[in-house]
Design a protein around this motif. Structure first.
Motif, PDB file in Angstrom:
ATOM      1  N   GLU A  30       0.838  -1.190   0.000  1.00 11.42           N
ATOM      2  CA  GLU A  30       0.000   0.000   0.000  1.00 11.42           C
ATOM      3  C   GLU A  30       0.884   1.254   0.000  1.00 11.42           C
ATOM      4  OE1 GLU A  30      -3.288   0.571  -0.130  1.00 11.42           O
ATOM      5  OE2 GLU A  30      -3.581  -1.554  -0.564  1.00 11.42           O
ATOM      6  N   ILE A  31       0.561   2.198  -0.888  1.00  8.95           N
ATOM      7  CA  ILE A  31       1.309   3.451  -0.990  1.00  8.95           C
ATOM      8  C   ILE A  31       0.351   4.598  -0.679  1.00  8.95           C
ATOM      9  CG2 ILE A  31       2.593   4.966  -2.543  1.00  8.95           C
ATOM     10  CD1 ILE A  31       3.447   2.472  -4.091  1.00  8.95           C
ATOM     11  N   SER A  32       0.731   5.458   0.214  1.00  4.05           N
ATOM     12  CA  SER A  32      -0.138   6.568   0.617  1.00  4.05           C
ATOM     13  C   SER A  32       0.167   7.819  -0.191  1.00  4.05           C
ATOM     14  CB  SER A  32       0.043   6.869   2.108  1.00  4.05           C
ATOM     15  OG  SER A  32       1.335   7.408   2.339  1.00  4.05           O
ATOM     16  N   ILE A  33      -0.816   8.720  -0.227  1.00  2.00           N
ATOM     17  CA  ILE A  33      -0.608  10.001  -0.919  1.00  2.00           C
ATOM     18  C   ILE A  33       0.478  10.813  -0.207  1.00  2.00           C
ATOM     19  CG2 ILE A  33      -1.672  12.254  -1.333  1.00  2.00           C
ATOM     20  CD1 ILE A  33      -4.081  10.970  -2.350  1.00  2.00           C
ATOM     21  N   ASN A  34       0.502  10.764   1.116  1.00  5.47           N
ATOM     22  CA  ASN A  34       1.538  11.498   1.863  1.00  5.47           C
ATOM     23  C   ASN A  34       2.929  11.054   1.446  1.00  5.47           C
ATOM     24  OD1 ASN A  34      -0.263  13.049   3.289  1.00  5.47           O
ATOM     25  ND2 ASN A  34      -0.363  11.635   5.043  1.00  5.47           N
ATOM     26  N   HIS A  35       3.088   9.727   1.254  1.00  3.81           N
ATOM     27  CA  HIS A  35       4.380   9.193   0.832  1.00  3.81           C
ATOM     28  C   HIS A  35       4.726   9.710  -0.569  1.00  3.81           C
ATOM     29  CE1 HIS A  35       7.736   6.554   0.153  1.00  3.81           C
ATOM     30  NE2 HIS A  35       7.107   5.859  -0.781  1.00  3.81           N
ATOM     31  N   ILE A  36       3.735   9.755  -1.445  1.00  2.00           N
ATOM     32  CA  ILE A  36       3.958  10.236  -2.811  1.00  2.00           C
ATOM     33  C   ILE A  36       4.337  11.720  -2.814  1.00  2.00           C
ATOM     34  CG2 ILE A  36       2.817  10.716  -5.019  1.00  2.00           C
ATOM     35  CD1 ILE A  36       1.216   8.110  -4.575  1.00  2.00           C
ATOM     36  N   THR A  37       3.558  12.542  -2.104  1.00  2.00           N
ATOM     37  CA  THR A  37       3.829  13.993  -2.120  1.00  2.00           C
ATOM     38  C   THR A  37       5.174  14.332  -1.503  1.00  2.00           C
ATOM     39  OG1 THR A  37       2.568  14.246  -0.066  1.00  2.00           O
ATOM     40  CG2 THR A  37       1.388  14.613  -2.130  1.00  2.00           C
ATOM     41  N   SER A  38       5.508  13.662  -0.409  1.00  2.00           N
ATOM     42  CA  SER A  38       6.802  13.958   0.235  1.00  2.00           C
ATOM     43  C   SER A  38       7.955  13.527  -0.664  1.00  2.00           C
ATOM     44  CB  SER A  38       6.897  13.263   1.603  1.00  2.00           C
ATOM     45  OG  SER A  38       6.828  11.859   1.458  1.00  2.00           O
ATOM     46  N   THR A  39       7.784  12.386  -1.380  1.00  2.00           N
ATOM     47  CA  THR A  39       8.826  11.912  -2.302  1.00  2.00           C
ATOM     48  C   THR A  39       9.008  12.894  -3.456  1.00  2.00           C
ATOM     49  OG1 THR A  39       8.322   9.603  -1.768  1.00  2.00           O
ATOM     50  CG2 THR A  39       9.532  10.016  -3.812  1.00  2.00           C
ATOM     51  N   VAL A  40       7.901  13.377  -4.024  1.00  2.00           N
ATOM     52  CA  VAL A  40       7.969  14.338  -5.136  1.00  2.00           C
ATOM     53  C   VAL A  40       8.618  15.641  -4.687  1.00  2.00           C
ATOM     54  CG1 VAL A  40       6.578  15.765  -6.691  1.00  2.00           C
ATOM     55  CG2 VAL A  40       6.007  13.347  -6.364  1.00  2.00           C
TER      56      VAL A  40
ATOM     57  N   TYR B 167      12.315  15.097  -4.250  1.00  2.00           N
ATOM     58  CA  TYR B 167      12.974  14.865  -5.538  1.00  2.00           C
ATOM     59  C   TYR B 167      13.211  16.182  -6.280  1.00  2.00           C
ATOM     60  CZ  TYR B 167      13.955  12.788 -10.131  1.00  2.00           C
ATOM     61  OH  TYR B 167      14.545  12.424 -11.315  1.00  2.00           O
ATOM     62  N   PHE B 168      12.200  17.079  -6.248  1.00  2.00           N
ATOM     63  CA  PHE B 168      12.329  18.349  -6.968  1.00  2.00           C
ATOM     64  C   PHE B 168      12.781  19.507  -6.057  1.00  2.00           C
ATOM     65  CE2 PHE B 168       9.281  16.059  -9.718  1.00  2.00           C
ATOM     66  CZ  PHE B 168       9.952  16.162 -10.927  1.00  2.00           C
ATOM     67  N   ASN B 169      13.129  19.151  -4.811  1.00  2.00           N
ATOM     68  CA  ASN B 169      13.639  20.146  -3.856  1.00  2.00           C
ATOM     69  C   ASN B 169      12.633  21.289  -3.639  1.00  2.00           C
ATOM     70  OD1 ASN B 169      15.507  21.142  -2.008  1.00  2.00           O
ATOM     71  ND2 ASN B 169      16.598  22.350  -3.572  1.00  2.00           N
ATOM     72  N   ILE B 170      11.385  20.897  -3.364  1.00  2.00           N
ATOM     73  CA  ILE B 170      10.315  21.848  -3.096  1.00  2.00           C
ATOM     74  C   ILE B 170       9.818  21.605  -1.673  1.00  2.00           C
ATOM     75  CG2 ILE B 170       7.961  22.564  -3.731  1.00  2.00           C
ATOM     76  CD1 ILE B 170       8.569  21.606  -6.577  1.00  2.00           C
ATOM     77  N   ASP B 171       9.693  22.652  -0.873  1.00  2.00           N
ATOM     78  CA  ASP B 171       9.196  22.431   0.489  1.00  2.00           C
ATOM     79  C   ASP B 171       7.687  22.162   0.423  1.00  2.00           C
ATOM     80  OD1 ASP B 171       7.622  25.070   1.382  1.00  2.00           O
ATOM     81  OD2 ASP B 171       9.387  25.663   0.199  1.00  2.00           O
ATOM     82  N   GLU B 172       7.193  21.365   1.366  1.00  2.00           N
ATOM     83  CA  GLU B 172       5.811  20.900   1.327  1.00  2.00           C
ATOM     84  C   GLU B 172       4.816  22.033   1.541  1.00  2.00           C
ATOM     85  OE1 GLU B 172       4.735  17.206   3.143  1.00  2.00           O
ATOM     86  OE2 GLU B 172       6.770  16.409   3.014  1.00  2.00           O
ATOM     87  N   ASP B 173       5.203  23.084   2.242  1.00  2.00           N
ATOM     88  CA  ASP B 173       4.300  24.225   2.421  1.00  2.00           C
ATOM     89  C   ASP B 173       4.011  24.881   1.075  1.00  2.00           C
ATOM     90  OD1 ASP B 173       4.101  23.834   5.112  1.00  2.00           O
ATOM     91  OD2 ASP B 173       5.740  25.221   5.626  1.00  2.00           O
TER      92      ASP B 173
ATOM     93  N   LEU C  40      -7.557   5.469  -4.543  1.00  2.00           N
ATOM     94  CA  LEU C  40      -8.427   6.591  -4.210  1.00  2.00           C
ATOM     95  C   LEU C  40      -9.096   7.168  -5.456  1.00  2.00           C
ATOM     96  CD1 LEU C  40      -6.197   8.504  -1.636  1.00  2.00           C
ATOM     97  CD2 LEU C  40      -8.200   7.086  -1.152  1.00  2.00           C
ATOM     98  N   PRO C  41     -10.341   7.638  -5.340  1.00  2.00           N
ATOM     99  CA  PRO C  41     -10.996   8.311  -6.463  1.00  2.00           C
ATOM    100  C   PRO C  41     -10.320   9.653  -6.752  1.00  2.00           C
ATOM    101  CG  PRO C  41     -12.361   8.479  -4.496  1.00  2.00           C
ATOM    102  CD  PRO C  41     -11.232   7.538  -4.161  1.00  2.00           C
ATOM    103  N   LEU C  42     -10.581  10.198  -7.950  1.00  2.00           N
ATOM    104  CA  LEU C  42      -9.925  11.441  -8.364  1.00  2.00           C
ATOM    105  C   LEU C  42     -10.233  12.599  -7.416  1.00  2.00           C
ATOM    106  CD1 LEU C  42     -10.412  11.332 -12.251  1.00  2.00           C
ATOM    107  CD2 LEU C  42      -8.495  10.511 -10.891  1.00  2.00           C
ATOM    108  N   ALA C  43     -11.471  12.661  -6.923  1.00  2.00           N
ATOM    109  CA  ALA C  43     -11.852  13.754  -6.023  1.00  2.00           C
ATOM    110  C   ALA C  43     -11.031  13.715  -4.737  1.00  2.00           C
ATOM    111  CB  ALA C  43     -13.344  13.667  -5.696  1.00  2.00           C
ATOM    112  N   ALA C  44     -10.797  12.500  -4.218  1.00  2.00           N
ATOM    113  CA  ALA C  44     -10.016  12.355  -2.986  1.00  2.00           C
ATOM    114  C   ALA C  44      -8.563  12.739  -3.222  1.00  2.00           C
ATOM    115  CB  ALA C  44     -10.114  10.923  -2.467  1.00  2.00           C
ATOM    116  N   ILE C  45      -8.025  12.395  -4.398  1.00  2.00           N
ATOM    117  CA  ILE C  45      -6.645  12.769  -4.718  1.00  2.00           C
ATOM    118  C   ILE C  45      -6.520  14.295  -4.798  1.00  2.00           C
ATOM    119  CG2 ILE C  45      -4.861  12.683  -6.508  1.00  2.00           C
ATOM    120  CD1 ILE C  45      -5.865   9.852  -7.184  1.00  2.00           C
ATOM    121  N   GLY C  46      -7.481  14.937  -5.482  1.00  2.00           N
ATOM    122  CA  GLY C  46      -7.447  16.391  -5.606  1.00  2.00           C
ATOM    123  C   GLY C  46      -7.575  17.093  -4.272  1.00  2.00           C
ATOM    124  N   SER C  47      -8.425  16.568  -3.407  1.00  2.00           N
ATOM    125  CA  SER C  47      -8.613  17.153  -2.083  1.00  2.00           C
ATOM    126  C   SER C  47      -7.333  17.082  -1.264  1.00  2.00           C
ATOM    127  CB  SER C  47      -9.753  16.436  -1.361  1.00  2.00           C
ATOM    128  OG  SER C  47      -9.910  16.931  -0.052  1.00  2.00           O
ATOM    129  N   ALA C  48      -6.594  15.970  -1.397  1.00  2.00           N
ATOM    130  CA  ALA C  48      -5.373  15.776  -0.615  1.00  2.00           C
ATOM    131  C   ALA C  48      -4.200  16.574  -1.170  1.00  2.00           C
ATOM    132  CB  ALA C  48      -5.024  14.282  -0.570  1.00  2.00           C
TER     133      ALA C  48
END
Length: 469
Positions: free
Chosen positions: A374-384, A387-393, A421-429
């Motif tokens: 299982e891969i979470s959205i939090n794991h994906i966003t923090s990895t991205v 990788y691109f050297n962008i702060d999460e804020d 997750l459905p597209l709406a849930a991904i967009g919300s997160a």
């Protein structure tokens, strides 16, 4: 060869031989009443109850009966029936000679040519199409420890069909492991080495359907005689005979005649003979006479070879990375492998996509279970972000700079690929976007993957980090 003093003893041995290949009821009804009257070294006279008795033997047991007589009295033998009411001598065949057993078509006293269940309606000529698929040959079959016994035995059978100890050759294993490929490859090999022999491949379901048609039309004798003419009979999925007593009885008759005549029988099943249900014991016993060879699930190395071979045969080019991904995530069922490769090819051809690991992941989700954690959205966003050297804020803010906007699009794309997750849930997160924004982002990233080699490499690198992180 028998002489005048011993022919009755030889006849008894002949009956014992026949009894091994018939049921108790058949033997008692049709063969015990036969009595030897004379033997002169060439002509054997047998007393029969009546003419219909002799006709029934001709129509149903001719090859079995004749072969036993040949072996014990000699191939020069001519057989005559003596009917008590008139003592008329009736030859077993039109020319009063049973040497026709060695030919493919035996003319009986009724001079009837057996009806061929594979012939095109309206065409009276007896035809023997092999029903073999041209793509199922040994050259297109991948050998491994999983199938080596069955494959090696099959090649031995093809060298001397009917004369090898593997008769019948019974190949069993789970669905989709290549049983049909091997038995049809044997058929092709026989056709190449022995073009004079009649080879026939037929599924058990087709055999049963033909039997039902013959039964309704009153053509059972034609049906049986047709199958008795085959030199190499390949029957697929013999377990389908379960509970079909009428078809089992007919197949028993065919099996015995072919075995007695030195013909080759090849069977496949999804289980060994001992595990078959609702099949008569006399048939099960005969299935065990030759060799039972199991086909197992391919090991990993064999699976890699199968994927590469199937990909080449259907014309789809795979990188080693895609080959290994398929091997890691798809079962060893050969039909599933073919299905996945055909779907990959279709996507690449019709959708203008490159055959990549990313595309393989999309394809496999549609029809096979891909083993992944299982891969979470939090794991994906923090990895991205990392990788691109962008702060999460900044990533989660309303900033619309090119770097941040593209990072969000990539995160949405990866979230769609690796979460349920459905597209709406991904967009919300991810920044509180709606499903339309997510859909647009996924399409934009897909287009970039197909057109920008550097960008594609970044996505593939990100996916590895996400899956292994």
């Amino acid at each position: 060869m028998a002489n005048a003093q011993t022919y009755k003893e030889v006849w008894q041995v002949c009956l014992d031989r026949i009894q091994q290949h018939t049921s108790e009821e058949e033997f008692a009804k049709w063969f015990e009443p036969l009595k030897p009257l004379s033997w002169d070294g060439t002509n054997l006279r047998l007393k029969v109850p009546d003419g219909s008795h002799a006709k029934h033997i001709e129509e149903n047991y001719l090859k079995l009966f004749s072969q036993a007589i040949f072996e014990l009295f000699g191939r020069q033998t001519k057989l005559h029936y003596a009917i008590p009411s008139s003592e008329e001598k009736t030859p077993i065949s039109a020319n009063a000679d049973i040497t026709a057993i060695s030919q493919h078509v035996t003319q009986t006293s009724t001079n009837v040519v057996p009806r061929n269940p594979f012939a095109i309606p309206g065409i009276k000529k007896v035809m023997f199409p092999t029903q073999l698929n041209p793509k199922y040959t040994f050259s297109t079959h991948i050998e491994g420890m999983c199938n080596r016994l069955a494959r090696s035995a099959g090649k031995t059978v093809a060298l001397t069909p009917g004369s090898s100890p593997f008769n019948p050759l019974y190949i069993y294993g789970a669905s989709g492991l290549g049983k049909t490929h091997i038995v049809q490859a044997i058929g092709h090999e026989v056709c190449e080495r022995h073009p004079e022999l009649q080879v026939l491949y037929v599924s058990t379901n087709k055999f049963m359907a033909q039997f039902q048609t013959a039964y309704k039309n009153g053509d059972i004798n034609d049906f049986i005689r047709f199958y008795q003419m085959i030199d190499v009979l390949i029957i697929d999925d013999i377990q389908e005979l379960s509970g079909k007593s009428g078809t089992q009885n007919v197949f028993f008759n065919v099996f015995n005649h072919l075995q007695m005549a030195g013909k080759q029988i090849i069977l496949t099943s999804d289980k060994p003979p001992v595990e078959l249900q609702d099949i008569e014991q006399r048939l099960l016993t005969r299935f065990k006479w030759g060799l039972s060879a199991k086909i197992d699930t391919p090991d990993y190395e064999t699976k890699l070879k199968i994927i590469r071979s199937k990909a080449e045969s259907i014309g789809v080019s795979l990188t080693e990375e895609v080959v290994f991904y398929l091997a890691d995530n798809i079962s060893a069922n050969i039909r599933e492998i073919e299905g996945a490769l055909l779907t990959l090819k279709a996507n690449a051809s019709f959708m203008g996509r490159r055959v990549s690991t990313s595309l393989a992941k999309e394809v496999l989700k549609a029809f096979v279970h891909v083993s992944q954690k299982e891969i979470s959205i939090n794991h994906i966003t923090s990895t991205v972000c990392q990788y691109f050297n962008i702060d999460e804020d900044s990533f989660n803010s309303t900033k619309r700079t090119r770097e941040v906007a593209q990072a969000r699009q990539i995160a949405m794309y990866l979230a769609k690929q690796h979460t349920k997750l459905p597209l709406a849930a991904i967009g919300s997160a991810i920044g509180g976007r709606n499903h339309a924004t997510v859909l647009h982002s996924c399409k934009a990233v897909s287009n970039m993957i197909d057109t920008d080699k550097v960008f594609r490499g970044q996505i593939e690198e990100l996916e590895k980090i996400i899956q292994n992180g």
